[in-house]
Write an enzyme that holds these catalytic residues in place. Sequence first.
Site, PDB file in Angstrom:
ATOM      1  N   ILE A   4       0.831  -1.203   0.000  1.00 49.86           N
ATOM      2  CA  ILE A   4       0.000   0.000   0.000  1.00 49.86           C
ATOM      3  C   ILE A   4       0.869   1.257   0.000  1.00 49.86           C
ATOM      4  O   ILE A   4       0.600   2.205  -0.739  1.00 49.86           O
ATOM      5  CB  ILE A   4      -0.944  -0.011   1.228  1.00 49.86           C
ATOM      6  CG1 ILE A   4      -1.918  -1.199   1.136  1.00 49.86           C
ATOM      7  CG2 ILE A   4      -1.707   1.301   1.355  1.00 49.86           C
ATOM      8  CD1 ILE A   4      -2.818  -1.199  -0.075  1.00 49.86           C
ATOM      9  N   CYS A  13      -9.658  -2.665   1.573  1.00 50.31           N
ATOM     10  CA  CYS A  13      -9.813  -2.651   0.109  1.00 50.31           C
ATOM     11  C   CYS A  13     -11.217  -3.086  -0.303  1.00 50.31           C
ATOM     12  O   CYS A  13     -11.877  -2.418  -1.100  1.00 50.31           O
ATOM     13  CB  CYS A  13      -8.763  -3.538  -0.541  1.00 50.31           C
ATOM     14  SG  CYS A  13      -8.587  -5.167   0.196  1.00 50.31           S
ATOM     15  N   ARG A  28      -9.222 -12.767  -2.404  1.00 46.07           N
ATOM     16  CA  ARG A  28      -7.887 -13.255  -2.781  1.00 46.07           C
ATOM     17  C   ARG A  28      -7.117 -13.471  -1.480  1.00 46.07           C
ATOM     18  O   ARG A  28      -7.189 -12.653  -0.562  1.00 46.07           O
ATOM     19  CB  ARG A  28      -7.192 -12.267  -3.727  1.00 46.07           C
ATOM     20  CG  ARG A  28      -6.729 -10.950  -3.078  1.00 46.07           C
ATOM     21  CD  ARG A  28      -5.356 -11.083  -2.472  1.00 46.07           C
ATOM     22  NE  ARG A  28      -4.881  -9.890  -1.817  1.00 46.07           N
ATOM     23  CZ  ARG A  28      -5.079  -9.601  -0.537  1.00 46.07           C
ATOM     24  NH1 ARG A  28      -5.825 -10.382   0.220  1.00 46.07           N
ATOM     25  NH2 ARG A  28      -4.534  -8.511  -0.013  1.00 46.07           N
ATOM     26  N   HIS A  42      -4.919 -11.924  -7.745  1.00 40.94           N
ATOM     27  CA  HIS A  42      -5.298 -10.755  -8.551  1.00 40.94           C
ATOM     28  C   HIS A  42      -6.742 -10.325  -8.326  1.00 40.94           C
ATOM     29  O   HIS A  42      -7.598 -10.473  -9.196  1.00 40.94           O
ATOM     30  CB  HIS A  42      -5.046 -11.031 -10.039  1.00 40.94           C
ATOM     31  CG  HIS A  42      -3.593 -11.082 -10.365  1.00 40.94           C
ATOM     32  ND1 HIS A  42      -3.070 -11.790 -11.407  1.00 40.94           N
ATOM     33  CD2 HIS A  42      -2.546 -10.513  -9.745  1.00 40.94           C
ATOM     34  CE1 HIS A  42      -1.765 -11.646 -11.423  1.00 40.94           C
ATOM     35  NE2 HIS A  42      -1.415 -10.877 -10.426  1.00 40.94           N
TER      36      HIS A  42
HETATM   37  N1  LIG Z   1      -2.283  -5.440   0.792  1.00 41.21           N
HETATM   38  C1  LIG Z   1      -3.500  -5.049   0.515  1.00 41.21           C
HETATM   39  O1  LIG Z   1      -4.107  -5.488  -0.463  1.00 41.21           O
HETATM   40  C2  LIG Z   1      -4.178  -4.039   1.414  1.00 41.21           C
HETATM   41  C3  LIG Z   1      -5.337  -3.401   0.930  1.00 41.21           C
HETATM   42  C4  LIG Z   1      -5.942  -2.394   1.720  1.00 41.21           C
HETATM   43  C5  LIG Z   1      -5.433  -2.088   2.966  1.00 41.21           C
HETATM   44  N2  LIG Z   1      -4.315  -2.750   3.427  1.00 41.21           N
HETATM   45  C6  LIG Z   1      -3.807  -2.342   4.763  1.00 41.21           C
HETATM   46  O2  LIG Z   1      -2.656  -1.517   4.563  1.00 41.21           O
HETATM   47  C7  LIG Z   1      -1.749  -1.658   5.668  1.00 41.21           C
HETATM   48  C8  LIG Z   1      -0.382  -2.076   5.128  1.00 41.21           C
HETATM   49  O3  LIG Z   1      -0.521  -3.332   4.467  1.00 41.21           O
HETATM   50  P1  LIG Z   1       0.490  -3.793   3.299  1.00 41.21           P
HETATM   51  O4  LIG Z   1      -0.179  -4.934   2.595  1.00 41.21           O
HETATM   52  O5  LIG Z   1       0.943  -2.627   2.504  1.00 41.21           O
HETATM   53  O6  LIG Z   1       1.703  -4.364   4.172  1.00 41.21           O
HETATM   54  P2  LIG Z   1       3.175  -4.757   3.660  1.00 41.21           P
HETATM   55  O7  LIG Z   1       3.629  -5.861   4.551  1.00 41.21           O
HETATM   56  O8  LIG Z   1       3.181  -4.972   2.175  1.00 41.21           O
HETATM   57  O9  LIG Z   1       4.036  -3.438   3.950  1.00 41.21           O
HETATM   58  C9  LIG Z   1       4.353  -2.988   5.236  1.00 41.21           C
HETATM   59  C10 LIG Z   1       5.662  -2.221   5.171  1.00 41.21           C
HETATM   60  O10 LIG Z   1       5.906  -1.642   6.448  1.00 41.21           O
HETATM   61  C11 LIG Z   1       7.288  -1.829   6.788  1.00 41.21           C
HETATM   62  N3  LIG Z   1       7.444  -1.792   8.240  1.00 41.21           N
HETATM   63  C12 LIG Z   1       7.621  -2.797   9.127  1.00 41.21           C
HETATM   64  N4  LIG Z   1       7.694  -2.306  10.386  1.00 41.21           N
HETATM   65  C13 LIG Z   1       7.530  -0.960  10.292  1.00 41.21           C
HETATM   66  C14 LIG Z   1       7.502   0.111  11.217  1.00 41.21           C
HETATM   67  N5  LIG Z   1       7.665  -0.102  12.526  1.00 41.21           N
HETATM   68  N6  LIG Z   1       7.302   1.379  10.753  1.00 41.21           N
HETATM   69  C15 LIG Z   1       7.142   1.631   9.430  1.00 41.21           C
HETATM   70  N7  LIG Z   1       7.176   0.638   8.496  1.00 41.21           N
HETATM   71  C16 LIG Z   1       7.357  -0.625   8.919  1.00 41.21           C
HETATM   72  C17 LIG Z   1       7.648  -3.166   6.148  1.00 41.21           C
HETATM   73  O11 LIG Z   1       9.063  -3.291   5.936  1.00 41.21           O
HETATM   74  C18 LIG Z   1       6.873  -3.095   4.817  1.00 41.21           C
HETATM   75  O12 LIG Z   1       7.626  -2.452   3.810  1.00 41.21           O
HETATM   76  C19 LIG Z   1      -2.398  -2.670   6.621  1.00 41.21           C
HETATM   77  O13 LIG Z   1      -3.160  -1.946   7.570  1.00 41.21           O
HETATM   78  C20 LIG Z   1      -3.328  -3.461   5.692  1.00 41.21           C
HETATM   79  O14 LIG Z   1      -4.406  -4.051   6.387  1.00 41.21           O
HETATM   80  C21 LIG Z   1      -3.674  -3.692   2.677  1.00 41.21           C
END
Ligand SMILES: NC(=O)c1ccc[n+]([C@@H]2O[C@H](COP(=O)([O-])OP(=O)(O)OC[C@H]3O[C@@H](n4cnc5c(N)ncnc54)[C@H](O)[C@@H]3O)[C@@H](O)[C@H]2O)c1
Length: 349
Positions: free
Chosen positions: A14, A145, A173, A221
């Site tokens: 994200i 999402c 997914r 996807h």
């Molecule tokens: N993946 C999806 O499809 C999706 C969709 C909508 C919402 N979300 C939400 O978005 C948020 C992030 O999810 P994501 O899928 O991008 O996760 P992700 O695991 O892909 O990314 C998280 C990132 O944060 C970094 N990180 C770890 N510890 C940290 C810290 N203390 N401070 C800052 N960064 C740190 C990690 O290295 C990584 O790059 C969550 O709340 C998730 O529920 C995800």
Amino acid sequence: MAKVRVGVAGYGTIGQRLADGVAKQGDMELVGIADMAPTLAIRALYEKGMPYNLYLVDGADKSKFDELGIPVAGNFMDLVNNVDIMLDSSPAGIGLKNKVNIYEKAGVKAIFQGGEKNEVADVFFHGYANFEKGVDKNYLKLTSCNTTGLIRTVDCLDRAYGIEKVAITIIRRVADPGDYNRGLTNALMMEKAPTHQAVDLMTIMPHINATGILVHTPVTHGHIITVLAHGKQKITKEMALEAFKKHPRIRMLRMADGFMGNASYFKYGRDLGHVRGDMYEVGLWEDSIVESGDDIMYALVIPQEAVTIPETMDGIRAAMHMQETREEGTAETNKYLGIGACKDLGLGF
Ligand SMILES: NC(=O)c1ccc[n+]([C@@H]2O[C@H](COP(=O)([O-])OP(=O)(O)OC[C@H]3O[C@@H](n4cnc5c(N)ncnc54)[C@H](O)[C@@H]3O)[C@@H](O)[C@H]2O)c1
């Protein structure tokens, strides 16, 4: 008016897309991104010539970045102290810690993603459903999402005709592309009902009675949601189609055009040349809209990695009081992200 200064914490699935989204907004400045480790996304950022400044959060080992030659602009506080608002897309649960330990103390606004608990924010936010509630608030939390896309479509019908009740099925997914930590699976898995997306919809749109079931599937996807909606008046297929077609963040899909399922929609994003194949709009199958007695039913695909980016930009606009209404706020976001332009092309989208 000075540009609103924005930072992103957590440059994962994200966070990368939030950073790109902010960089495209002509009235915002992306000050930088913060992360913990030299992940593949950070390495790709380096290989792309570091278009965004990188800051390290507490606990990160700077020597690992130095070994790779990845330049570091400073620590997390350097970033937080230099922005008006933080977009926190760190792993679920970290956002709350960041709020209490960092953002509140620094007096900086923040927007959290779906994995955080609702209590993290003043307002559980959706750009189309409750923009005005977010205006001037310090802490917003975005819907997940699935909820983001679901609400776009239900809000669209609700504003056009009034909706009393919806029942949804989510075919979810199970992981994002590259999520090896989720394992190699070949099974469907049930979730306890009601699914949180229906409960979330009721939190943001309390006048609608919602429930639903979620089934995890081993694909990456996109999710598919089916919605059975009961209107205040009978909503015919033509009425639903008319409303959906006008919505900038809903693309109409037809099987006859080749949109056979979730993968065709993802592939179309690639064919458009969108970075990472991202689609900001949900895809809603025209062929799926069907009447069941007084109810209307339809199916949509949620591009889970990119769908919350526009509503997060709306969140910045609301929290920073850049615009006052959903119409103004969402229109600005859409303009900068190039959303809705396809509606004028006559392709039927
Ligand atoms: N993946 C999806 O499809 C999706 C969709 C909508 C919402 N979300 C939400 O978005 C948020 C992030 O999810 P994501 O899928 O991008 O996760 P992700 O695991 O892909 O990314 C998280 C990132 O944060 C970094 N990180 C770890 N510890 C940290 C810290 N203390 N401070 C800052 N960064 C740190 C990690 O290295 C990584 O790059 C969550 O709340 C998730 O529920 C995800």
